[in-house]
Write an enzyme that holds these catalytic residues in place. Sequence first.
Site: not given
Length: 209
Positions: A10, A71, A174, A199
């Site tokens: 992850d 990211k 995800e 999430d």
Amino acid sequence: MGKGKSIGIDLGTTNSVVSIRSGKEIRVLLNLQNEELTRSVVGLNKEEFIVGTPAIDRMVTSPKDTIISVKRLMGRAYSDLEVQKVKKHYLYEIVPSDGKDGDVMVILGGKQYSPVQISSKILEKLKKDAETRLNDTVKYAVITVPAYFTDKQIDATRKAGQLAGLKVQKILDEPSSAAVAFGVDNIGQDESKTILVYDLGGGTLDVSV
């Protein structure tokens, strides 16, 4: 050493985590700092890349040479609104690759690096730490990305994995990863349900159906 293990990663905005599947059991692997979560932060120490807690520890003295939330920059152009938002909030320098309006680059130690290169340093640490914990070579990985990632962002993530020495078996969104982890993929056709996945990330909150 065996033929090479496969791990799940992850790769988060704030933190990253590695897991491995053994039979039906999913086990989180601790990093070399004995942490379940590795901070998604890259810095420098005497021209050597440092990742995670060691990079965070140097952030106070070297804020401009500490890359966080990379990211958010993956697969984006310099003119992207998200890039400009990151540029306003963080102290490290963000520049266009061609001096005009090309892909985004960051400055670390006076040198330009792409978000792919920075992300690969995070993945490289995760790989090496996993190899130490498993006492085996790690060759393969499944890496998760947000459901909203574009093809370009997914491709950038795949390239980061390859640059880190991993054969990326799959890029998985995800919410699907979370659903699979809790056995949703084993629900029979006569048990079909609508599943809502939250999430709750360190950098973003996403909801998927």
